[in-house]
Design a protein around this motif. Structure first.
Motif, PDB file in Angstrom:
ATOM      1  N   ARG A  74       0.840  -1.204   0.000  1.00 16.98           N
ATOM      2  CA  ARG A  74       0.000   0.000   0.000  1.00 16.98           C
ATOM      3  C   ARG A  74       0.871   1.248   0.000  1.00 16.98           C
ATOM      4  N   PHE A  75       0.441   2.238  -0.782  1.00 20.69           N
ATOM      5  CA  PHE A  75       1.038   3.569  -0.761  1.00 20.69           C
ATOM      6  C   PHE A  75      -0.044   4.545  -0.325  1.00 20.69           C
ATOM      7  N   SER A  76       0.304   5.471   0.549  1.00 16.96           N
ATOM      8  CA  SER A  76      -0.707   6.417   1.011  1.00 16.96           C
ATOM      9  C   SER A  76      -0.105   7.775   1.313  1.00 16.96           C
ATOM     10  N   ILE A  77      -0.953   8.785   1.180  1.00 21.29           N
ATOM     11  CA  ILE A  77      -0.616  10.149   1.585  1.00 21.29           C
ATOM     12  C   ILE A  77      -1.718  10.581   2.546  1.00 21.29           C
ATOM     13  N   THR A  78      -1.330  11.122   3.699  1.00 22.33           N
ATOM     14  CA  THR A  78      -2.294  11.430   4.754  1.00 22.33           C
ATOM     15  C   THR A  78      -2.014  12.798   5.361  1.00 22.33           C
ATOM     16  N   MET A  79      -3.071  13.530   5.658  1.00 23.24           N
ATOM     17  CA  MET A  79      -2.945  14.778   6.408  1.00 23.24           C
ATOM     18  C   MET A  79      -3.671  14.603   7.736  1.00 23.24           C
ATOM     19  N   ASP A  80      -2.925  14.714   8.845  1.00 24.70           N
ATOM     20  CA  ASP A  80      -3.507  14.460  10.159  1.00 24.70           C
ATOM     21  C   ASP A  80      -4.184  15.707  10.740  1.00 24.70           C
ATOM     22  N   GLU A  81      -4.616  15.590  11.999  1.00 22.93           N
ATOM     23  CA  GLU A  81      -5.350  16.678  12.652  1.00 22.93           C
ATOM     24  C   GLU A  81      -4.515  17.948  12.808  1.00 22.93           C
ATOM     25  N   LYS A  82      -3.194  17.798  12.797  1.00 24.23           N
ATOM     26  CA  LYS A  82      -2.301  18.951  12.928  1.00 24.23           C
ATOM     27  C   LYS A  82      -1.916  19.531  11.562  1.00 24.23           C
ATOM     28  N   ASN A  83      -2.524  18.994  10.509  1.00 21.54           N
ATOM     29  CA  ASN A  83      -2.240  19.398   9.125  1.00 21.54           C
ATOM     30  C   ASN A  83      -0.874  18.931   8.628  1.00 21.54           C
ATOM     31  N   ASP A  84      -0.226  18.036   9.378  1.00 19.37           N
ATOM     32  CA  ASP A  84       1.016  17.438   8.895  1.00 19.37           C
ATOM     33  C   ASP A  84       0.685  16.395   7.831  1.00 19.37           C
ATOM     34  N   VAL A  85       1.506  16.349   6.782  1.00 16.11           N
ATOM     35  CA  VAL A  85       1.273  15.423   5.673  1.00 16.11           C
ATOM     36  C   VAL A  85       2.331  14.323   5.704  1.00 16.11           C
ATOM     37  N   TRP A  86       1.856  13.083   5.643  1.00 12.36           N
ATOM     38  CA  TRP A  86       2.728  11.915   5.755  1.00 12.36           C
ATOM     39  C   TRP A  86       2.632  11.037   4.512  1.00 12.36           C
ATOM     40  N   TYR A  87       3.784  10.542   4.084  1.00 16.06           N
ATOM     41  CA  TYR A  87       3.843   9.544   3.010  1.00 16.06           C
ATOM     42  C   TYR A  87       4.166   8.207   3.661  1.00 16.06           C
ATOM     43  N   GLU A  88       3.410   7.179   3.285  1.00 16.27           N
ATOM     44  CA  GLU A  88       3.571   5.882   3.942  1.00 16.27           C
ATOM     45  C   GLU A  88       3.600   4.740   2.930  1.00 16.27           C
ATOM     46  N   ILE A  89       4.480   3.779   3.202  1.00 18.20           N
ATOM     47  CA  ILE A  89       4.559   2.537   2.432  1.00 18.20           C
ATOM     48  C   ILE A  89       4.374   1.388   3.417  1.00 18.20           C
ATOM     49  N   LEU A  90       3.469   0.486   3.100  1.00 13.59           N
ATOM     50  CA  LEU A  90       3.230  -0.679   3.950  1.00 13.59           C
ATOM     51  C   LEU A  90       3.084  -1.908   3.063  1.00 13.59           C
ATOM     52  N   SER A  91       3.821  -2.958   3.387  1.00  9.73           N
ATOM     53  CA  SER A  91       3.703  -4.178   2.590  1.00  9.73           C
ATOM     54  C   SER A  91       3.952  -5.410   3.445  1.00  9.73           C
ATOM     55  N   PHE A  92       3.446  -6.525   2.958  1.00 10.33           N
ATOM     56  CA  PHE A  92       3.831  -7.824   3.506  1.00 10.33           C
ATOM     57  C   PHE A  92       4.147  -8.719   2.315  1.00 10.33           C
ATOM     58  N   SER A  93       5.188  -9.518   2.441  1.00  7.71           N
ATOM     59  CA  SER A  93       5.594 -10.343   1.304  1.00  7.71           C
ATOM     60  C   SER A  93       6.450 -11.519   1.759  1.00  7.71           C
ATOM     61  N   LYS A  94       6.576 -12.478   0.857  1.00  5.64           N
ATOM     62  CA  LYS A  94       7.464 -13.618   1.043  1.00  5.64           C
ATOM     63  C   LYS A  94       7.888 -14.099  -0.341  1.00  5.64           C
ATOM     64  N   PRO A  95       8.954 -14.895  -0.430  1.00  2.37           N
ATOM     65  CA  PRO A  95       9.397 -15.374  -1.742  1.00  2.37           C
ATOM     66  C   PRO A  95       8.301 -16.156  -2.451  1.00  2.37           C
ATOM     67  N   ALA A  96       8.194 -15.932  -3.761  1.00  4.98           N
ATOM     68  CA  ALA A  96       7.164 -16.619  -4.543  1.00  4.98           C
ATOM     69  C   ALA A  96       7.729 -17.768  -5.365  1.00  4.98           C
ATOM     70  N   ASN A  97       9.058 -17.826  -5.491  1.00  3.49           N
ATOM     71  CA  ASN A  97       9.659 -18.905  -6.269  1.00  3.49           C
ATOM     72  C   ASN A  97      11.081 -19.171  -5.773  1.00  3.49           C
ATOM     73  N   PHE A  98      11.722 -20.142  -6.384  1.00  2.00           N
ATOM     74  CA  PHE A  98      13.052 -20.565  -5.933  1.00  2.00           C
ATOM     75  C   PHE A  98      14.082 -19.453  -6.073  1.00  2.00           C
ATOM     76  N   LEU A  99      13.998 -18.686  -7.165  1.00  5.20           N
ATOM     77  CA  LEU A  99      14.970 -17.620  -7.392  1.00  5.20           C
ATOM     78  C   LEU A  99      14.910 -16.571  -6.287  1.00  5.20           C
ATOM     79  N   SER A 100      13.706 -16.145  -5.939  1.00  7.83           N
ATOM     80  CA  SER A 100      13.578 -15.132  -4.888  1.00  7.83           C
ATOM     81  C   SER A 100      13.891 -15.711  -3.515  1.00  7.83           C
TER      82      SER A 100
END
Length: 202
Positions: free
Chosen positions: A147-173
């Motif tokens: 997930r990618f997100s841009i957020t403005m909180d109650e103090k008007n501060d703007v945050w960029y966020e990256i959130l992921s979950f993953s694991k290898p999908a094949n032998f190479l990875s």
């Protein structure tokens, strides 16, 4: 099945990758999971027990409505992927069900990694936010969601966020997983810098 290219992939090559990619390569019960708060994902025992690792970065990129709106447009135009070693076709629409490729420079070839937009979410409540999550398809080195997100909180501060979950999908990875994890950290750092640079530009 792995998609490789010896030069920066053209739109035709990206389309061929998407057309030949299969369905989601991770369990459907996790589909849309990144829409949750980061702390919930980090505390999800089932994810960790099934081999998924969580990657999270959240950085202050400015303040005010103007910065938030500019950040939203930046995500919609894939500015967070404006890197010299990774990119997404900026004309790719961010809409649920849209398939696309992340093109990433490996040690020698370029990797084409197919994904599909799982959800798009926008809120205009006390906390304004715009986010979208994408799931990996068959042919991707990893299995999971980001997930990618841009957020403005109650103090008007703007945050960029990256959130992921993953694991290898094949032998190479699997055998190259330490390198893959390093590239994830590298991407989070470079993507954050790209967003900060874009949002600070006049």
């Amino acid at each position: 099945m792995i998609f490789l290219c010896w030069s920066p992939p053209s739109r035709q090559e990206q389309k061929a990758c998407v057309d030949n990619a299969g369905v989601f390569n991770y369990d459907s019960k996790y589909k849309g999971a990144t829409a949750k708060h980061a702390w919930k994902i980090k505390q999800d025992r089932e994810l960790s027990e099934n081999g998924f690792l969580v990657n999270h970065a959240r950085v202050l990129v400015g303040s005010g409505v103007e910065t938030f709106e500019k950040g939203k447009r930046a995500l919609q135009n894939w500015r967070h992927f404006s890197l010299n070693w990774a990119f997404v076709d900026p004309k790719t629409p961010i809409q649920r069900g849209v398939k696309f490729c992340v093109c990433s420079k490996a040690i020698f070839p370029w990797l084409l990694m197919p994904l599909e937009v799982v959800y798009v979410d926008e809120s205009r409540s006390a906390v304004a936010s715009f986010s979208f999550g994408s799931g990996t398809l068959q042919g991707h080195l990893l299995a999971g969601e980001e997930r990618f997100s841009i957020t403005m909180d109650e103090k008007n501060d703007v945050w960029y966020e990256i959130l992921s979950f993953s694991k290898p999908a094949n032998f190479l990875s699997l055998i190259g997983y330490p390198y893959v994890l390093l590239k994830q950290k590298h991407f989070a750092c470079d993507s954050t810098l790209a967003m900060q640079k874009h949002l600070s530009a006049k």
